[in-house]
Scaffold this motif. Sequence first.
Motif, PDB file in Angstrom:
ATOM      1  N   ALA A   1      84.610  15.333  28.786  1.00 52.75           N
ATOM      2  CA  ALA A   1      83.456  15.644  27.946  1.00 52.75           C
ATOM      3  C   ALA A   1      82.845  14.348  27.426  1.00 52.75           C
ATOM      4  O   ALA A   1      83.532  13.354  27.201  1.00 52.75           O
ATOM      5  CB  ALA A   1      83.891  16.525  26.789  1.00 52.75           C
ATOM      6  N   ILE A   2      81.549  14.385  27.242  1.00 50.25           N
ATOM      7  CA  ILE A   2      80.845  13.234  26.682  1.00 50.25           C
ATOM      8  C   ILE A   2      80.863  13.394  25.163  1.00 50.25           C
ATOM      9  O   ILE A   2      80.557  14.475  24.646  1.00 50.25           O
ATOM     10  CB  ILE A   2      79.400  13.174  27.206  1.00 50.25           C
ATOM     11  N   SER A   3      81.193  12.331  24.457  1.00 53.44           N
ATOM     12  CA  SER A   3      81.270  12.408  23.000  1.00 53.44           C
ATOM     13  C   SER A   3      79.884  12.629  22.399  1.00 53.44           C
ATOM     14  O   SER A   3      78.862  12.283  22.996  1.00 53.44           O
ATOM     15  CB  SER A   3      81.891  11.134  22.427  1.00 53.44           C
TER      16      SER A   3
ATOM     17  N   TYR B   1      78.288  15.188  33.834  1.00 53.74           N
ATOM     18  CA  TYR B   1      78.298  14.027  34.721  1.00 53.74           C
ATOM     19  C   TYR B   1      77.550  14.343  36.004  1.00 53.74           C
ATOM     20  O   TYR B   1      77.534  15.485  36.467  1.00 53.74           O
ATOM     21  CB  TYR B   1      79.734  13.596  35.036  1.00 53.74           C
ATOM     22  N   TYR B   2      76.927  13.311  36.571  1.00 51.34           N
ATOM     23  CA  TYR B   2      76.162  13.426  37.804  1.00 51.34           C
ATOM     24  C   TYR B   2      76.771  12.443  38.797  1.00 51.34           C
ATOM     25  O   TYR B   2      76.898  11.253  38.495  1.00 51.34           O
ATOM     26  CB  TYR B   2      74.695  13.083  37.525  1.00 51.34           C
TER      27      TYR B   2
ATOM     28  N   ASN C   1      80.607   8.810  39.157  1.00 46.23           N
ATOM     29  CA  ASN C   1      80.113   9.782  38.182  1.00 46.23           C
ATOM     30  C   ASN C   1      79.461   9.042  37.024  1.00 46.23           C
ATOM     31  O   ASN C   1      80.077   8.168  36.416  1.00 46.23           O
ATOM     32  CB  ASN C   1      81.254  10.653  37.652  1.00 46.23           C
ATOM     33  N   HIS C   2      78.227   9.418  36.733  1.00 46.33           N
ATOM     34  CA  HIS C   2      77.495   8.837  35.608  1.00 46.33           C
ATOM     35  C   HIS C   2      77.179   9.942  34.610  1.00 46.33           C
ATOM     36  O   HIS C   2      76.935  11.085  35.008  1.00 46.33           O
ATOM     37  CB  HIS C   2      76.193   8.191  36.089  1.00 46.33           C
ATOM     38  N   PRO C   3      77.147   9.606  33.314  1.00 47.94           N
ATOM     39  CA  PRO C   3      76.782  10.613  32.323  1.00 47.94           C
ATOM     40  C   PRO C   3      75.354  11.088  32.559  1.00 47.94           C
ATOM     41  O   PRO C   3      74.483  10.305  32.944  1.00 47.94           O
ATOM     42  CB  PRO C   3      76.889   9.882  30.988  1.00 47.94           C
TER      43      PRO C   3
ATOM     44  N   VAL D   1      64.232  22.479  34.326  1.00 42.25           N
ATOM     45  CA  VAL D   1      65.207  21.551  33.760  1.00 42.25           C
ATOM     46  C   VAL D   1      64.869  20.131  34.189  1.00 42.25           C
ATOM     47  O   VAL D   1      64.542  19.886  35.342  1.00 42.25           O
ATOM     48  CB  VAL D   1      66.638  21.924  34.222  1.00 42.25           C
ATOM     49  N   ILE D   2      64.949  19.213  33.247  1.00 38.29           N
ATOM     50  CA  ILE D   2      64.770  17.788  33.521  1.00 38.29           C
ATOM     51  C   ILE D   2      66.143  17.144  33.362  1.00 38.29           C
ATOM     52  O   ILE D   2      66.800  17.336  32.345  1.00 38.29           O
ATOM     53  CB  ILE D   2      63.765  17.153  32.550  1.00 38.29           C
ATOM     54  N   THR D   3      66.572  16.394  34.369  1.00 37.44           N
ATOM     55  CA  THR D   3      67.879  15.744  34.322  1.00 37.44           C
ATOM     56  C   THR D   3      67.686  14.245  34.161  1.00 37.44           C
ATOM     57  O   THR D   3      66.908  13.634  34.898  1.00 37.44           O
ATOM     58  CB  THR D   3      68.671  16.029  35.617  1.00 37.44           C
ATOM     59  N   ALA D   4      68.386  13.669  33.209  1.00 36.08           N
ATOM     60  CA  ALA D   4      68.378  12.222  33.002  1.00 36.08           C
ATOM     61  C   ALA D   4      69.798  11.703  33.238  1.00 36.08           C
ATOM     62  O   ALA D   4      70.754  12.240  32.691  1.00 36.08           O
ATOM     63  CB  ALA D   4      67.919  11.886  31.593  1.00 36.08           C
TER      64      ALA D   4
END
Length: 144
Positions: A37-39, A102-103, A110-112, A126-129
């Motif tokens: 999980a991302i904090s 993660y992507y 894997n990048h957040p 949906v817009i993904t960053a």
Amino acid sequence: MKKLLLGLAILGGQLVFAQKVTGAKIENGPQKEVQAAISKDKITLYNDNFQRFVEALQASDRKTIDGLISDKVKEIVTDDVLKKVKDGIDPNKKLEVLKAGYYKTMDGINHPSIKYKYAGESSKEVITAVFEDDGKILGVLPTK
């Protein structure tokens, strides 16, 4: 004689490969890949950077945009690419965080990432960053 030897070789080959395996144990069973999980602090940092990026994009402030995007993608981010991203984001609607995760990029890392939706609308648009760990933007996948 050749036929007899060939027949015995085929039969012998089948007997060798048809042995029964008994007592086999699986020591390490299949493990599911669990996404970390991302904090909340990181999500806040990424979200703030993305909101500043969208504001700079709408104002066509290239200097601010260059400060927010990763060094890895600065060479390929042209004005045409920024125009496509700008056209894919509606400036009149407020963006809210839909999901953080993660992507996996093409290099296998894997990048957040954060998925955004327009406030008050369904999550179909949906817009993904995608971000680096330090908060720099690696990529934006607009809805259009």
